[in-house]
Structures are given as C-alpha cells and as structure tokens.
Design a protein around this motif. Structure first.
Motif, PDB file in Angstrom:
ATOM      1  N   GLN A 258       0.824  -1.366   0.037  1.00 19.17           N
ATOM      2  CA  GLN A 258       0.284   0.044  -0.482  1.00 19.17           C
ATOM      3  C   GLN A 258       0.999   1.378   0.197  1.00 19.17           C
ATOM      4  N   PRO A 259       1.797   1.413   1.043  1.00 24.39           N
ATOM      5  CA  PRO A 259       3.064   2.680   0.762  1.00 24.39           C
ATOM      6  C   PRO A 259       3.968   2.731  -0.579  1.00 24.39           C
ATOM      7  N   LEU A 260       3.709   1.484  -1.246  1.00 24.18           N
ATOM      8  CA  LEU A 260       4.162   1.307  -2.527  1.00 24.18           C
ATOM      9  C   LEU A 260       3.735   2.051  -3.538  1.00 24.18           C
ATOM     10  N   ILE A 261       2.311   2.236  -3.465  1.00 22.03           N
ATOM     11  CA  ILE A 261       1.693   2.653  -4.801  1.00 22.03           C
ATOM     12  C   ILE A 261       2.018   3.855  -5.381  1.00 22.03           C
ATOM     13  N   PRO A 262       2.817   4.629  -5.435  1.00 27.92           N
ATOM     14  CA  PRO A 262       3.335   5.568  -6.474  1.00 27.92           C
ATOM     15  C   PRO A 262       3.843   4.474  -7.353  1.00 27.92           C
ATOM     16  N   TYR A 263       4.781   4.292  -6.356  1.00 26.56           N
ATOM     17  CA  TYR A 263       6.628   3.713  -7.256  1.00 26.56           C
ATOM     18  C   TYR A 263       6.200   2.196  -7.523  1.00 26.56           C
ATOM     19  N   LEU A 264       4.378   1.827  -7.323  1.00 22.88           N
ATOM     20  CA  LEU A 264       4.211   0.608  -8.763  1.00 22.88           C
ATOM     21  C   LEU A 264       4.063   0.566  -9.750  1.00 22.88           C
ATOM     22  N   MET A 265       3.237   2.660  -9.629  1.00 17.68           N
ATOM     23  CA  MET A 265       2.901   3.352 -10.586  1.00 17.68           C
ATOM     24  C   MET A 265       3.953   3.627 -11.822  1.00 17.68           C
ATOM     25  N   GLY A 266       5.196   4.014 -10.545  1.00 18.23           N
ATOM     26  CA  GLY A 266       6.163   4.565 -11.926  1.00 18.23           C
ATOM     27  C   GLY A 266       6.955   5.526 -11.428  1.00 18.23           C
ATOM     28  N   GLN A 267       7.024   6.136  -9.954  1.00 18.45           N
ATOM     29  CA  GLN A 267       7.793   7.047  -9.743  1.00 18.45           C
ATOM     30  C   GLN A 267       8.592   6.595  -9.390  1.00 18.45           C
ATOM     31  N   LYS A 268       9.844   7.007  -9.433  1.00 18.36           N
ATOM     32  CA  LYS A 268      11.595   6.741  -9.021  1.00 18.36           C
ATOM     33  C   LYS A 268      10.818   6.325  -7.023  1.00 18.36           C
ATOM     34  N   HIS A 269      11.823   5.457  -6.917  1.00 14.28           N
ATOM     35  CA  HIS A 269      11.704   5.548  -4.808  1.00 14.28           C
ATOM     36  C   HIS A 269      13.858   5.579  -5.497  1.00 14.28           C
ATOM     37  N   PRO A 270      13.619   6.703  -3.828  1.00 17.96           N
ATOM     38  CA  PRO A 270      15.047   6.399  -3.402  1.00 17.96           C
ATOM     39  C   PRO A 270      16.100   5.755  -3.237  1.00 17.96           C
ATOM     40  N   TYR A 271      15.255   4.199  -2.624  1.00 19.97           N
ATOM     41  CA  TYR A 271      16.479   3.282  -2.305  1.00 19.97           C
ATOM     42  C   TYR A 271      16.063   2.751  -3.685  1.00 19.97           C
ATOM     43  N   GLY A 272      16.000   2.928  -4.598  1.00 20.38           N
ATOM     44  CA  GLY A 272      16.082   1.387  -5.904  1.00 20.38           C
ATOM     45  C   GLY A 272      15.221   0.993  -6.588  1.00 20.38           C
ATOM     46  N   LYS A 273      15.502  -0.350  -7.880  1.00 17.03           N
ATOM     47  CA  LYS A 273      14.009  -0.649  -7.565  1.00 17.03           C
ATOM     48  C   LYS A 273      13.715  -2.307  -7.095  1.00 17.03           C
ATOM     49  N   ARG A 274      14.414  -3.000  -6.021  1.00 18.85           N
ATOM     50  CA  ARG A 274      14.207  -3.801  -5.070  1.00 18.85           C
ATOM     51  C   ARG A 274      14.265  -3.539  -4.115  1.00 18.85           C
ATOM     52  N   LEU A 275      13.197  -3.594  -3.377  1.00 17.71           N
ATOM     53  CA  LEU A 275      12.813  -3.299  -2.102  1.00 17.71           C
ATOM     54  C   LEU A 275      12.716  -4.718  -0.731  1.00 17.71           C
ATOM     55  N   CYS A 276      12.747  -4.858  -0.256  1.00 23.80           N
ATOM     56  CA  CYS A 276      11.808  -5.872   1.199  1.00 23.80           C
ATOM     57  C   CYS A 276      11.581  -5.008   1.968  1.00 23.80           C
ATOM     58  N   ASP A 277      10.636  -5.767   2.947  1.00 25.05           N
ATOM     59  CA  ASP A 277      10.846  -5.095   4.579  1.00 25.05           C
ATOM     60  C   ASP A 277       9.696  -5.982   4.863  1.00 25.05           C
ATOM     61  N   TYR A 278       9.546  -5.128   6.086  1.00 24.27           N
ATOM     62  CA  TYR A 278       8.187  -6.118   7.119  1.00 24.27           C
ATOM     63  C   TYR A 278       7.288  -5.306   7.634  1.00 24.27           C
ATOM     64  N   GLN A 279       6.150  -4.731   7.016  1.00 26.46           N
ATOM     65  CA  GLN A 279       5.087  -3.861   7.118  1.00 26.46           C
ATOM     66  C   GLN A 279       4.360  -3.919   8.662  1.00 26.46           C
ATOM     67  N   LYS A 280       3.683  -3.424   8.990  1.00 24.82           N
ATOM     68  CA  LYS A 280       2.786  -3.152   9.875  1.00 24.82           C
ATOM     69  C   LYS A 280       0.992  -3.067   9.113  1.00 24.82           C
ATOM     70  N   CYS A 281       0.744  -4.006   9.681  1.00 24.17           N
ATOM     71  CA  CYS A 281      -1.112  -3.707   8.932  1.00 24.17           C
ATOM     72  C   CYS A 281      -2.349  -4.233   9.273  1.00 24.17           C
ATOM     73  N   VAL A 282      -3.386  -3.562   9.462  1.00 24.35           N
ATOM     74  CA  VAL A 282      -4.171  -3.851  10.289  1.00 24.35           C
ATOM     75  C   VAL A 282      -5.934  -4.395   9.054  1.00 24.35           C
ATOM     76  N   ARG A 283      -6.198  -5.317   9.585  1.00 26.88           N
ATOM     77  CA  ARG A 283      -6.823  -6.019   8.461  1.00 26.88           C
ATOM     78  C   ARG A 283      -8.573  -5.189   9.351  1.00 26.88           C
ATOM     79  N   LEU A 284      -9.651  -5.603   8.964  1.00 25.16           N
ATOM     80  CA  LEU A 284     -10.313  -5.437  10.576  1.00 25.16           C
ATOM     81  C   LEU A 284     -11.807  -6.189   9.336  1.00 25.16           C
TER      82      LEU A 284
END
Ligand code: SER
Length: 581
Positions: free
Chosen positions: A41-67
């Motif tokens: 979700q926080p990466l949507i702009p970059y999936l759409m083509g905007q350049k990510h400052p950390y490059g093209k290969r990213l990884c993380d653990y992301q907190k999520c809440v689903r209700l």
C-alpha cells in the motif's frame, strides 16, 4: 529459534534488495483507506512508475491492520493486526526471478521440504492470458505438475481494491498436517494453507473497473509473518506460536484460567490489545472516538474489556497495561514508535475508564429495572443497549448471575425494528425540513465537503467535521483546531476550495453497507446513528464522506467560495462561516 523476520530481510538484501522501514499503519498520503492493509500500500506511487529513492529492489516487514475479519477474531488464525514480509521489484526482475527467490527462501533458508509445497497460478481469461511462465518456472524448480492448480480471477488476481495497481498472482501453499501429502494438490483441501503471494503487477484498475497496462512490470510479494511462523513451529493455532505464547500465558496467569476452554476470549484480548497498542503508538496520534480510526480503536479496546470481564479479570486492575507491556517488549526493537509506553497505557486506561462509567450507569439502571420486574424482556434489554450502551452479552451475563432469563429473541426483534425505523427516519429527515433542499442549500452541502477536505490538507488530516449548519445565506462548520487560523491558512483553504470548484469535479454517490463505508476510509461521524445501508459521496480523490446529501452533480456549479468569519466555538473547536457568491 530462527528469527524469520531477520532471515527474510537478510536473504533479500543478499539478492540486491534494500530494506525500507515499515510505514505507519495509518497511511500517510492515502485518504482512501483507514489503515495499511498490505505491504504494497505505501508503495503504490512507485508501482505506478515514480522513482523510489532506495532503488528498484525493496524488501520490508510492514505493519498492517485488516478489519474485514473482526468478527472472526477468536479462531486459530485470524488477527486484526499482522506483519507482512514483502519484497518488490519496481520495473526490474519479473516472474522467473521472483518465483526462484521465494522457492529458495522457503526450501533453503526455512528448510521446507519441496513435497510440502504446492502453488496456484492464473488460468487466464478473455483479456489476460494463462500464466504459463509462472507454471513453467515452478516446474523447472522441482514443483510437480500435479502440485500446480490453475485458478481464475477470484483466486489468482490481486488488487488492493479499486484504483490500484494489480495483476495475476501465484500463491504458494504449505501442507499443514502430519498426514501423508496427497500427490495431487486440491486448493479446497484446508490442510493446504496459503503462505506467500507473488503478484505480478503489470496492470492498473481504475474506480470504474477498467484495466490498463502500467508503464512498468512490477513484482509485489507478501507473506504473513504469523502464518509462516506457525508453519515453521508446527502449531496449528497461531496463538500457540512463539509470537503469542507468552501473551496467552500471561492472560492465563492474570485470569487464573487455563487456555483450554477459554481460547476465544483469550485470543480476542491478546489480538485487540496488540492492535490497540500499535494504533495508539502510530504517529497519526489516533485517540478513541466515535469516528473513523478513533472508532475502530474504541471498538477494539471496549471489545477486549468485555472479554476480559467474561474471563473474570478485574478490569480495574492494570491487566491491560501488563498485556500491552509484554507486547511492546517483543516489538519495540522493530517498531521504535512503541517506546512511549506511558502514552499508550494511558490511552488504554482512559478508554477503559470511560467504558466503565457507561457500564456502571447501565448497571445501576439494570438494578432499578429489576426492582419492578423479574425476567428481562426484549424491551428492557433493548433500552439498556440503546440508552446505556449495555451490550446484550453483558445483559445476559448479569441476568445469569441473578438467575434471570433474558428474552434474547425479543431483543433482536426490537433491535431490527429500531434499525428499520432509523433507516426510515433518516430518509425522512433528509427529505423533510431538517436538511434544506433548495438549490442554494444543496450547493452549500457540497461546499461543506470541500471545506472539510481543504481543512484536512491545510491544518492536518485529523481535522474533521464536528458540526455543520446550513441555511440559504451561508454554511457554518465546526472543526477541531488548537489555534486561530492565520490569514495565510484561510487563504490557502479558500484557494483550494475555489480550485476544486474551477476543476468542475463530479460528485459521485455510492450506496454501501456501514462496514464497507468504514473500511473504505470514508469520513463517518456518528456512524452508529446511521441505517445499515449508507450513502457515501466522493469528490475527486480528496473527499469521501458518509452523508445523507443532497449534493450538486459536479463542483463547477458552486460559484465562488469565501470565508466570512473564523472564530472560536468552544475549547479546541473553531468555527467557520462561509458563503458562495
Ligand atoms: N499485495 C499482495 C497481498 O497482500 C502481496 O503482497 O497479498
């Protein structure tokens, strides 16, 4: 014990990925959702083509809440909060590498035997072809043909909802059972559990459901941490894995009750206090309230208290602090925002006190009623619910303690009746008198939504509508704010509203269930006062409000917006009067 979170990051860093920090659970620049529900979700702009400052290969653990699964919490596998391990290629590698990385991580790092794995791939439809590339890659890696199932769009196509990058996916399943692994994979056999989802995002789906190609081909993968940990630790109840075991043990100790036989209540307490702890700690500074995210926080805390009572825990003790504390101990290394413990404990405590007061009032009323009657009729149960916020479960519990019966059926009938009445009443309310329907008043209604949205952008996202009043002369709007608006702020608000008017943006009306409205992130003040099916008005991507209307068809009709007055309304609340000229 293996730390899967760290192993995962290490593995992908070795494959040229850079770790990005987990975003807050409250999305920073996305008004379309209440909470981040997926790592992408926080990466949507970059999936759409905007350049990510950390490059093209990213990884993380992301907190999520689903209700969406709130009512299911209490079983072995559901959680309102979870962490998603994710890796992304933003226009870099695609299917083959992505699948090979997942396969290697599972079989070489986590040492899962290949026989225990199976996968699904997209079978294609009239627009998007069958995903032969993924299937072939899996087979080349050693997954047998019988362990690959081809499924349709419902199962093997992923998007975060409307207006999202999307694409076919391949899902990886693990055989969670000591029985012999069947030679053929049957995705409907629930001994196979999904552990990882690799989405090949080459499309975009807009609000109207139209699919177009993205400028780049991306990979978005997500693996739920709770699930993979329980798989590796070979437990079939997530709450018995190392993520939860000590929290559950603590609840057993506090309540002096065993886990067996009390699983549901204990899981709910553990889950809800964890989620409430994370929401409270979020930089968005959410507080329990009756709207939007605050409402969710309130519900989680109150629900955990109800189940604590059910377990016989003295809710006036600091049991909630103890549970929250053991959770913070586990997570603060990864999520430094949890460090301000006292702030979090205080939110839990204050809400508990508020809830206790409501309950006390209800209890007093309950005693009074009992002086005049014996069994609890549906009407009485409903009055306790409606006037004193006394949940029906509590009425039943209190009645049981006194050897009385509750007419539950009667209660539910009254409840339904009330919902229907309020539905009709609110329809009537919007039709007659209370809200004006003249052309100019209709314009003021729409202008009010624009003003609300503009204030969010100018003074902060926590701004919201505390009160509104419209007549043929002007609109009046109350909102929380700790200072007198500066001239600059006022001008900014006016300019924004006038720009939106000039852009002649359509005002779109959608009907949906309350639940959907909440989940969609629409501004929902006093949602409990609305009927089950509500109307949400959308203006562009900046305004989304539950509202009875009426509204103009597009903003271009409003004329020129001008703030006439900005003054204090009460402590911490400002009031704007504005006109359309
Ligand atoms: N976005 C996909 C999911 O949430 C993969 O990360 O399942």
């Amino acid at each position: 014990m293996m730390n899967i979170r760290e192993e995962y990051i290490k593995y992908f860093e070795n494959k040229g990925h850079r770790q990005i920090p987990s975003s807050p659970i409250v999305p920073e620049n996305d008004p379309t959702v209440l909470f981040n529900t997926a790592g992408m979700q926080p990466l949507i702009p970059y999936l759409m083509g905007q350049k990510h400052p950390y490059g093209k290969r990213l990884c993380d653990y992301q907190k999520c809440v689903r209700l969406t699964d709130l009512e299911e919490i209490g079983d072995k596998t559901h959680h309102t909060f979870f962490e998603m391990l994710g890796n992304w290629s933003l226009g870099d590698y695609f299917k083959e590498e992505s699948i090979s990385y997942s396969f290697e991580f599972l079989t070489k790092v986590l040492n899962i035997p290949v026989e225990k794995l199976a996968v699904t791939v997209f079978k294609g439809d009239d627009k998007i072809p069958k995903d032969e590339v993924s299937a072939k890659t899996w087979m080349d890696l050693g997954i047998k043909r019988e362990k690959i199932a081809y499924l349709g769009k419902e199962d093997n196509f992923w998007s975060a909802g409307d207006a999202s990058p999307c694409g076919p996916d391949t899902e990886i399943f693990y055989f969670r059972s000591d029985e012999e692994v069947p030679s053929k994979f049957d995705p409907s056999d629930d001994r196979w559990v999904e552990i990882w989802n690799n989405v090949f995002m080459e499309y975009y789906i807009d609000e109207k459901g139209k699919v177009s190609e993205l400028s780049q081909k991306n990979v978005d993968t997500g693996m739920g941490l709770e699930r993979i940990v329980s798989v590796i630790e070979n437990v079939d109840d997530n709450y018995q894995s190392s993520i939860w075991k000590d929290v559950i043990d603590l609840i057993c100790e506090i309540s002096s009750k065993p886990y067996e036989g009390n699983e549901k209540a204990m899981r709910i307490i553990a889950d809800h206090i964890r989620t409430a702890t994370f929401i409270s700690a979020d930089p968005a500074k959410i507080k329990p309230s009756n709207t939007d995210r605050g409402y969710i926080l309130r519900r989680l805390i109150r629900r955990s208290i109800r189940y604590a009572k059910e377990l016989g825990i003295d809710i006036n003790s600091d049991y909630d602090k103890k549970v929250s504390s053991i959770i913070i101990d586990k997570y603060e290394k990864y999520y430094p925002e949890l460090k301000d413990r006292d702030y979090i404990f205080n939110i839990l405590k204050e809400e508990k006190q508020k809830f206790s007061k409501t309950l006390e009032k209800g209890l007093r009323e309950f005693e009074k009623i009992l002086k005049h009657s014996n069994d609890i009729t549906g009407d009485i149960a409903f009055k306790l619910y409606d006037t004193y916020g006394f949940p029906i479960e509590l009425t039943i519990e209190e009645a049981k303690r006194r050897n009385l019966k509750v007419d539950e059926k009667g209660f539910h009938e009254r409840f339904k009746n009330h919902q229907e009445k309020s539905r009709t009443a609110s329809k009537g309310m919007f039709k007659g008198g209370l809200l004006g329907h003249s052309e100019i008043e209709t314009k003021y209604h729409t202008a009010t939504h624009l003003l609300n949205a503009a204030l969010k952008q100018v003074i902060g996202n926590e701004s919201c509508q505390l009160g509104s009043n419209i007549n043929t002369e002007r609109l009046r709007f109350d909102f929380p704010c700790d200072h007198k608006l500066t001239d600059e702020e006022k001008i900014k608000v006016e300019n924004l509203v006038n720009r939106w008017i000039e852009e002649d943006i359509p005002v779109i009306k959608k009907q949906m269930s309350k639940k959907e409205a909440l989940l969609s992130g629409a501004e929902c003040r006093f949602i409990e006062k609305y009927p089950d099916i509500v109307t949400v008005y959308y203006i562009g991507d900046f305004s989304k409000e539950l509202c009875g209307g009426p509204h103009v068809k597009s903003t271009g009709k409003l004329g020129h917006f001008k703030i006439k007055k900005e003054q204090s309304s009460s402590s911490g609340v400002r009031r704007i009067k504005a006109i359309l000229e």
